[in-house]
Design an enzyme around this catalytic site. Structure first.
Site, PDB file in Angstrom:
ATOM      1  CE  LYS A 224      -3.842  -1.883   2.797  1.00  0.00           C
ATOM      2  NZ  LYS A 224      -4.968  -1.743   1.889  1.00  0.00           N
TER       3      LYS A 224
ATOM      4  NE  ARG B  47     -11.075  -9.648  -1.678  1.00  0.00           N
ATOM      5  CZ  ARG B  47     -11.431  -8.638  -2.467  1.00  0.00           C
ATOM      6  NH1 ARG B  47     -11.606  -8.843  -3.751  1.00  0.00           N
ATOM      7  NH2 ARG B  47     -11.594  -7.427  -1.990  1.00  0.00           N
TER       8      ARG B  47
HETATM    9  N1  BES Z   1      -7.961  -3.957   4.638  1.00  0.00           N
HETATM   10  C1  BES Z   1      -8.217  -3.506   3.316  1.00  0.00           C
HETATM   11  C2  BES Z   1      -9.549  -2.783   3.175  1.00  0.00           C
HETATM   12  C3  BES Z   1      -9.635  -1.446   3.860  1.00  0.00           C
HETATM   13  C4  BES Z   1      -9.292  -0.287   3.178  1.00  0.00           C
HETATM   14  C5  BES Z   1     -10.076  -1.361   5.153  1.00  0.00           C
HETATM   15  C6  BES Z   1      -9.373   0.923   3.811  1.00  0.00           C
HETATM   16  C7  BES Z   1     -10.172  -0.137   5.790  1.00  0.00           C
HETATM   17  C8  BES Z   1      -9.823   1.007   5.127  1.00  0.00           C
HETATM   18  C9  BES Z   1      -8.250  -4.699   2.350  1.00  0.00           C
HETATM   19  O1  BES Z   1      -7.452  -5.775   2.699  1.00  0.00           O
HETATM   20  C10 BES Z   1      -7.729  -4.183   1.058  1.00  0.00           C
HETATM   21  O2  BES Z   1      -6.601  -3.817   0.998  1.00  0.00           O
HETATM   22  N2  BES Z   1      -8.604  -4.146   0.077  1.00  0.00           N
HETATM   23  C11 BES Z   1      -8.272  -3.636  -1.195  1.00  0.00           C
HETATM   24  C12 BES Z   1      -8.822  -4.594  -2.223  1.00  0.00           C
HETATM   25  C13 BES Z   1      -8.335  -4.315  -3.605  1.00  0.00           C
HETATM   26  C14 BES Z   1      -6.892  -4.670  -3.741  1.00  0.00           C
HETATM   27  C15 BES Z   1      -9.186  -5.130  -4.559  1.00  0.00           C
HETATM   28  C16 BES Z   1      -8.918  -2.270  -1.339  1.00  0.00           C
HETATM   29  O3  BES Z   1     -10.062  -2.099  -0.932  1.00  0.00           O
HETATM   30  O4  BES Z   1      -8.275  -1.363  -1.837  1.00  0.00           O
HETATM   31 ZN    ZN Z   2      -5.434  -5.617   2.012  1.00  0.00          ZN
END
Ligand code: BES
Ligand code: ZN
Ligand code: ZN
Length: 533
Positions: free
Chosen positions: A302, A381
């Protein structure tokens, strides 16, 4: 903060802040008969001078008022009397606690009266709501502040008391306090757990917390699978996410089986357990929580700003742990919920190393389906797939998962709302009812079969993301998890938004970890417990 009930005259209370409720359409909601006319006039003069209208959650302060021993009088608006709900009352009490903190009050008193005369809310519920509101509203995560420590200590409230002239109400009020304390304690602990830095809270820490909770009740038991056991049993999706981390992953399994009948059970619980016994078994529900104690994104790292707050990616686990603590605390005050609950938590970090899972990897889940990893940041997931497969074993009547799953859920509805989806109208309706009853906002999304095509991989059974820009992110997450649910009622609550707040929406929620989902989950359990088994 200790919370109690007293029968003193309002004027005699030597507290720092005396709170009086005020209806927009009906004036004082507190019994002022123990104040003299001059004091009541003084308060009324302030109300008209400051044009205080009693709008819900508005507050008005009188400093050093004459005629009372209290240092401050705070009038809290409750809106119109007919609109008073448990949710508003909890928020008003949370607002009161926040005002109390600002005034550096150590001791609070709340003048009671007409809330128990309202048609929509009984006295015990009203007291429970206010107890929860006071405790949740005063929360601050300040464990690591050293410089301003003194200021913070000054701001912490030590005691609160409900004041009523009616002695015969004391048992009901005490029961309301006990219930409110039971639930709030669980939420406050969940907040602390989620707010702790990610160097302190590791997957193993969630096992330790589960152990502590299991010790609270002889009706709660705990088993967990460590890394070696997960390998032996084939939980490859959870292991793949954990592979980049130095920390050992765990699959945690808490079980709550209330005693069938006990003398401490309340009348209504006795009745509902009898109904369940005559008609069949009591319902069984599995609550599944995402417990990523830090989500760096893995090799698909990230950007730094998105990584902030990713310690809260175990908030779903925090919700499940909080619900279990509340089950134990409610049992301890003689109000058990008559339902069998399995709490299943997939606990891991999502980190980066030479051993981390890679984009293009293909993993075989415990259930058997293979997944092409196309993004290492879509890890929730993956671990939920294995955790739900574990839950299927018990053939529960319902499965509900709590997860901070997608940023897309936040983009869709902002941070005030969770989104939820599922395969069973009755369960979805119960979640909607729980949301209305508790004020924990949640909004449904569909799971259209038309979008299942986005799950298709060219090399495996499923892919964990699609690069198709038209695909809806939160729904993709739901459809993906659904692939692992055996034929039974299931709902997925994507709480990425409300698990963590940077701004105020509601005085019940602090900045940072909110403990979202515990109130909602408990309300859901109560509804399902009341149904026939
Ligand atoms: N933990 C994150 C989701 C999240 C984002 C929670 C912001 C709280 C605040 C999850 O594991 C993630 O990174 N999801 C990605 C999915 C994408 C790569 C399809 C996302 O939502 O950006
Ligand atoms: Zn994630
Ligand atoms: Zn995540």
């Amino acid at each position: 903060m200790t919370i109690d009930v007293r029968t003193d005259r309002l004027a005699d209370l030597t507290v720092d802040a005396l709170f009086l409720g005020y209806f927009a359409d009906n004036g004082f909601a507190s019994d002022l008969s123990s104040l003299d006319m001059a004091t009541i006039d003084l308060i009324n003069r302030h109300i008209s001078e400051q044009e205080f209208k009693g709008k819900a959650l508005k507050a008005m302060v009188l400093h050093s008022p004459s005629g009372v021993k209290a240092k401050h009088i705070v009038v809290i608006g409750l809106g119109n009397q007919a609109d008073l709900t448990p949710v508003v009352l909890r928020q008003a009490a949370a607002k009161a606690a926040r005002k109390g903190r600002k005034l550096k009050a150590k001791s609070l008193a709340v003048g009671l009266n007409q809330m128990h005369q309202s048609a929509t809310i009984d006295l015990k519920t009203a007291i429970q709501m206010m107890t929860e509101g006071l405790l949740l509203g005063q929360y601050q995560f300040s464990r690591y502040k050293t410089v301003d420590k003194e200021k913070l200590v000054k701001q912490s409230i030590e005691s609160a008391a409900f004041i009523t002239p009616e002695k015969e109400l004391l048992p009901t009020i005490k029961a309301g306090i006990a219930r409110g304390e039971a639930i709030a304690t669980a939420i406050l602990n969940a907040r602390d757990l989620i707010n702790e830095p990610p160097s302190k809270i590791k997957p193993v820490s969630l096992v330790q917390v589960a152990q502590e909770i299991a010790q609270l009740s002889s009706n709660i038991s705990l088993t967990s699978l460590n890394e070696k056991e997960l390998q032996q049993e084939g939980y490859a999706a959870l292991l793949a996410v954990a592979s980049g981390s130095e920390e050992e992953p765990y699959l945690i399994h808490l079980q709550y089986r209330p005693a069938t009948t006990s003398s401490s059970e309340t009348k209504s619980n006795l009745i509902s357990s009898k109904i369940n016994k005559t008609i069949g078994k009591r319902p069984v529900i599995a609550l599944v929580g995402k417990g990523v104690t830090f989500d760096s994104g893995g090799l698909g790292l990230k950007p730094w700003a998105s990584m902030l707050s990713m310690k809260s990616d175990m908030a779903g686990a925090g919700t499940v742990l909080g619900i279990f603590q509340a089950l134990a605390e409610l049992e301890a005050v003689g109000e058990p919920i008559d339902i069998e609950v399995h709490g299943i938590i997939a606990a891991t970090e999502n980190m980066i190393s030479g051993k981390a899972m890679r984009p293009d990897d293909i993993i075989e889940t415990k259930q058997g389906k293979t997944i092409e990893i196309r993004h290492t940041d879509a890890e929730g997931r993956l671990i939920l797939a294995d955790a739900i497969t574990y839950a299927n074993q018990f053939k529960p009547d319902y499965i509900v998962d709590f997860a901070t799953l997608t940023g897309a859920a936040i983009r869709a509805l902002g941070r005030a709302y969770a989104v939820y989806m599922g395969n069973n109208d009755e369960l979805l309706a119960a979640i909607a009812t729980a949301s209305d009853a508790t004020g924990e906002l949640a909004w449904p999304l569909p799971l259209p079969k038309e979008y299942k095509k986005y799950l298709e991989s060219s090399v495996a059974d499923l892919q964990n993301i699609t690069t198709n820009a038209d695909s809806p992110g939160a729904i993709f997450g739901g459809l993906f998890i659904q692939e692992f649910v055996e034929d039974r009622p299931w709902a997925h609550i994507d709480m990425a938004g409300p698990a963590w707040l940077e701004e105020d929406f509601n005085p019940v929620y602090p900045k940072g970890a909110t403990g979202y989902g515990i109130l909602l989950g408990l309300s859901l359990l109560e509804q399902l417990a009341a149904k026939k088994g």
